[in-house]
Design an enzyme around this catalytic site. Structure first.
Site, mmCIF file in Angstrom:
data_model
loop_
_atom_site.group_PDB
_atom_site.id
_atom_site.type_symbol
_atom_site.label_atom_id
_atom_site.label_comp_id
_atom_site.label_asym_id
_atom_site.label_seq_id
_atom_site.Cartn_x
_atom_site.Cartn_y
_atom_site.Cartn_z
ATOM 1 N N LYS A 119 -7.024 -2.017 -0.162
ATOM 2 C CA LYS A 119 -8.286 -1.276 -0.218
ATOM 3 C C LYS A 119 -9.463 -2.133 -0.628
ATOM 4 O O LYS A 119 -10.577 -1.943 -0.139
ATOM 5 C CB LYS A 119 -8.152 -0.093 -1.169
ATOM 6 C CG LYS A 119 -7.240 0.964 -0.624
ATOM 7 C CD LYS A 119 -7.121 2.114 -1.585
ATOM 8 C CE LYS A 119 -6.311 3.202 -0.920
ATOM 9 N NZ LYS A 119 -6.012 4.282 -1.850
ATOM 10 N N GLU A 203 -13.941 4.398 -8.803
ATOM 11 C CA GLU A 203 -14.870 5.082 -7.898
ATOM 12 C C GLU A 203 -15.292 6.407 -8.510
ATOM 13 O O GLU A 203 -14.527 7.010 -9.268
ATOM 14 C CB GLU A 203 -14.168 5.434 -6.563
ATOM 15 C CG GLU A 203 -14.125 4.320 -5.562
ATOM 16 C CD GLU A 203 -13.438 4.751 -4.272
ATOM 17 O OE1 GLU A 203 -12.956 5.894 -4.174
ATOM 18 O OE2 GLU A 203 -13.400 3.917 -3.357
ATOM 19 N N HIS A 238 -0.757 15.073 -0.121
ATOM 20 C CA HIS A 238 -1.036 13.954 0.778
ATOM 21 C C HIS A 238 -0.187 13.965 2.034
ATOM 22 O O HIS A 238 -0.159 12.998 2.786
ATOM 23 C CB HIS A 238 -0.937 12.618 0.041
ATOM 24 C CG HIS A 238 -1.802 12.601 -1.181
ATOM 25 N ND1 HIS A 238 -3.173 12.627 -1.100
ATOM 26 C CD2 HIS A 238 -1.502 12.622 -2.491
ATOM 27 C CE1 HIS A 238 -3.683 12.659 -2.325
ATOM 28 N NE2 HIS A 238 -2.688 12.658 -3.185
ATOM 29 N N ARG A 295 -2.679 1.921 13.046
ATOM 30 C CA ARG A 295 -1.552 2.330 13.893
ATOM 31 C C ARG A 295 -1.955 3.569 14.693
ATOM 32 O O ARG A 295 -2.997 4.160 14.452
ATOM 33 C CB ARG A 295 -0.366 2.701 12.997
ATOM 34 C CG ARG A 295 -0.744 3.829 12.040
ATOM 35 C CD ARG A 295 0.410 4.472 11.320
ATOM 36 N NE ARG A 295 -0.018 5.698 10.668
ATOM 37 C CZ ARG A 295 -0.552 5.788 9.443
ATOM 38 N NH1 ARG A 295 -0.713 4.685 8.726
ATOM 39 N NH2 ARG A 295 -0.927 6.942 8.948
HETATM 40 C C1 MV4 Z 1 -10.683 10.124 -3.291
HETATM 41 C C2 MV4 Z 1 -10.910 11.473 -3.567
HETATM 42 C C3 MV4 Z 1 -12.034 11.801 -4.278
HETATM 43 N N1 MV4 Z 1 -12.878 10.829 -4.704
HETATM 44 N N2 MV4 Z 1 -11.548 9.192 -3.714
HETATM 45 C C4 MV4 Z 1 -6.341 10.643 -1.395
HETATM 46 C C5 MV4 Z 1 -5.609 9.782 -0.414
HETATM 47 C C6 MV4 Z 1 -6.345 8.504 -0.331
HETATM 48 N N3 MV4 Z 1 -6.513 8.129 1.032
HETATM 49 C C7 MV4 Z 1 -7.646 8.753 -1.014
HETATM 50 N N4 MV4 Z 1 -7.625 10.089 -1.542
HETATM 51 C C8 MV4 Z 1 -8.700 10.611 -2.186
HETATM 52 N N5 MV4 Z 1 -9.612 9.713 -2.609
HETATM 53 C C9 MV4 Z 1 -12.608 9.557 -4.425
HETATM 54 N N6 MV4 Z 1 -13.445 8.612 -4.854
HETATM 55 C C10 MV4 Z 1 -9.990 12.422 -3.130
HETATM 56 C C11 MV4 Z 1 -8.864 11.985 -2.450
HETATM 57 C C12 MV4 Z 1 -7.958 13.013 -2.072
HETATM 58 C C13 MV4 Z 1 -7.665 13.277 -0.749
HETATM 59 C C14 MV4 Z 1 -8.214 12.546 0.289
HETATM 60 C C15 MV4 Z 1 -7.911 12.819 1.584
HETATM 61 C C16 MV4 Z 1 -7.020 13.856 1.875
HETATM 62 C C17 MV4 Z 1 -6.459 14.573 0.870
HETATM 63 C C18 MV4 Z 1 -6.760 14.300 -0.437
HETATM 64 C C19 MV4 Z 1 -6.171 15.062 -1.446
HETATM 65 C C20 MV4 Z 1 -6.465 14.784 -2.753
HETATM 66 C C21 MV4 Z 1 -7.338 13.754 -3.064
#
Ligand code: MV4
Length: 495
Positions: A119, A203, A238, A295
């Site tokens: 990341k 973040e 997720h 992918r």
């Molecule tokens: C976040 C967020 C809120 N704020 N970052 C979850 C998976 C990963 N790809 C990043 N994720 C998140 N990052 C910040 N700064 C909330 C999530 C998140 C989320 C993101 C996408 C799909 C589902 C999710 C479920 C919970 C939290």
């Protein structure tokens, strides 16, 4: 500079292996399946022109054996390897070894996989490309006190994320400055233990976001287009449950801005092939880049339905070195598509994995219905692999039509012998928040409770017994069983 692919090895199993082979066959390309001992009679093996046994059922002894797969590919004179999703698909070292063996890897260059697999390096790469990032630390944080000061400046709540994490692993929400130090210590040690890389960053925690991702296609000549968005907010821990395209919240202007940002992400790593750029979308319309998946994704069919583009065919054409024959200004969204993932899980028992034999398995059919699966009636759902049985995809001229069609298709689907999440999907499709489009990534946590499932499943044993009776006695037995199950899905399917 183009090379012809005449023979393709698909380094995967199940629905995605079949999905890939179907496009290959349409293109006149010979297909090679690989399989584990658990998959000897699997549909992807039956479909392929040739098939080779890899090893025992566990993935580590079969589908993850990269070097063995490469030597088989050399032996069989294979021109290209398609990794599908999961397994070796985002393994930069595997991609490199494939290319070193003189075989085409159907996917991005190894260095793009590597950059986007971390990341911090992904954020660093996109930074100069006009891609919005969540406000946060400028790179890795190591000093706890300095990180805490930064968190106070950003404003709580914040998130601490492991650079090597992904798909929800290695993230912690920190609510206030008091708990910051202990949370950061935990995050670092967890990241070290899980990923062998303790790098973390901070973040701002975005409240109530939607997960919206953009499909991109890039050729090796520097042309990049986007194929619009997929709305993937309906997920549980997720794990995506329902995806759709387009998203109800994007205006044309936002769609254009997100699409352009996604194209820039692809450009930042000199991307090649099909890829997905993930964003979080804040209520009000701000969006931020999260990560790029290098992918073909599980949910790619909804994009195929609304654009009319065969993404696997596009991947193969790109891998052959052809320039993209698509222009951004010619691409249009037509209609609406929804995908339901059908898992062998019991939603009423905290989504416990369900195993067993598919006594009865009948797919829905008809206008606007697509089923991507890799199993047949009578086969076992094994413990060794992902519990996804199928992807049920519908297409309609409007969202309402796609939803109605999905409900019709679910009512037609007949699966017995194994619990599935079809009942859970029905719960979502009937929920007002889903119907109105007013939902975010917390949908399942907010609204789902097992009592909300329509209580219409026979217990497993009687379903099994019914199927056995059916097999032994023919369809009359089935009818009488069905009329007994007054609250069963079986019954409701027939009324
Ligand atoms: C976040 C967020 C809120 N704020 N970052 C979850 C998976 C990963 N790809 C990043 N994720 C998140 N990052 C910040 N700064 C909330 C999530 C998140 C989320 C993101 C996408 C799909 C589902 C999710 C479920 C919970 C939290």
């Amino acid at each position: 500079m183009s090379r012809t692919i005449e023979k393709l090895l698909v380094a995967n199993r199940g629905e995605i292996a079949l999905r890939i082979m179907r496009s290959a066959r349409e293109m006149g390309i010979k297909t090679v399946a690989i399989y584990s001992e658990a998959d000897r009679r699997a549909p992807h093996v039956m479909f392929a022109d040739e098939a080779v046994l890899l090893g025992p059922a566990p993935s580590s002894d079969s589908y993850l054996k990269g070097d063995k797969i490469i030597s088989l590919a050399i032996e069989l004179n294979v021109d290209a390897i398609h990794p599908g999703y999961g397994f070796l698909s985002e393994n930069a070292q595997f991609a490199q070894r494939v290319e070193d063996a003189g075989i085409i890897f159907i996917g991005p260059r190894p260095d793009a996989i590597e950059i986007m697999g971390d990341k911090l390096s992904a954020k660093a790469a996109v930074e100069e490309f006009d891609v919005p990032l969540v406000p946060g630390s400028d790179g890795e944080v190591t000093d706890i006190d300095a990180a805490k000061k930064l968190a106070e400046k950003i404003g709580f709540p914040v998130m601490i994320k492991a650079s090597a994490g992904g798909g929800g692993k290695g993230m912690r929400i920190v609510q206030n400055k008091e708990e910051f130090s202990s949370q950061m210590e935990r995050a670092v040690s967890e990241a070290t233990n899980s990923f062998g890389n303790g790098a973390v960053f901070v973040e701002k925690y975005v409240l109530d976001p939607r997960h919206i991702e953009i499909q991109v296609l890039a050729d090796e000549h520097g042309n990049v287009v986007h194929l619009f968005e997929r709305e993937c907010s309906i997920q549980r821990r997720h794990q995506k449950v329902i995806e759709e395209a387009p998203s109800v919240v994007l205006t044309d202007a936002l769609r254009k801005a997100m699409g352009e940002a996604a194209v820039n992400v692809a450009k930042s790593c000199n991307y090649r092939g099909a890829g997905t750029v993930e964003f979080i979308f804040e209520p009000g319309g701000k969006f931020y880049f999260l990560e790029m998946n290098t992918r073909l994704q599980v949910e790619h069919p909804v994009t195929e339905q609304i654009t009319g583009i065969d993404l696997v065919k596009a991947q193969i054409r790109i891998a052959e070195g052809h320039p993209l024959d698509l222009k951004q200004e010619d691409l249009r969204i037509q209609g609406h598509s929804i995908e339901v993932r059908v898992y062998a899980e019991n939603a009423a028992e905290n989504f416990m994995p369900a195993t067993g034999k598919l006594f009865e398995y009948k797919r829905p059919q008809g206008l606007g219905v697509r089923v991507d699966d890799g199993l047949e009636q009578g086969m076992d759902i094994s413990i060794y692999y992902d519990p996804m049985i199928a992807k049920l995809i519908t297409f309609g001229s409007s969202r309402d039509e796609a939803i109605a069609r999905m409900k019709r298709a679910i009512s037609e689907y007949r699966i017995s012998g194994v619990q599935t999440t079809l009942d859970f999907a029905s719960f979502v499709l009937d929920h007002n928040a889903f119907i109105s489009g007013d939902f975010d990534t917390h949908f399942v946590a907010k609204y789902f409770d097992k009592d909300a499932l329509s209580n219409d499943d026979l217990d497993l044993e009687s379903v099994g017994a019914a199927a056995v009776a059916n097999l032994l006695q023919g369809s009359k037995a089935q009818q009488s069983v069905v009329t007994h199950g007054k609250t069963s899905r079986w019954k409701s399917n027939r009324t």
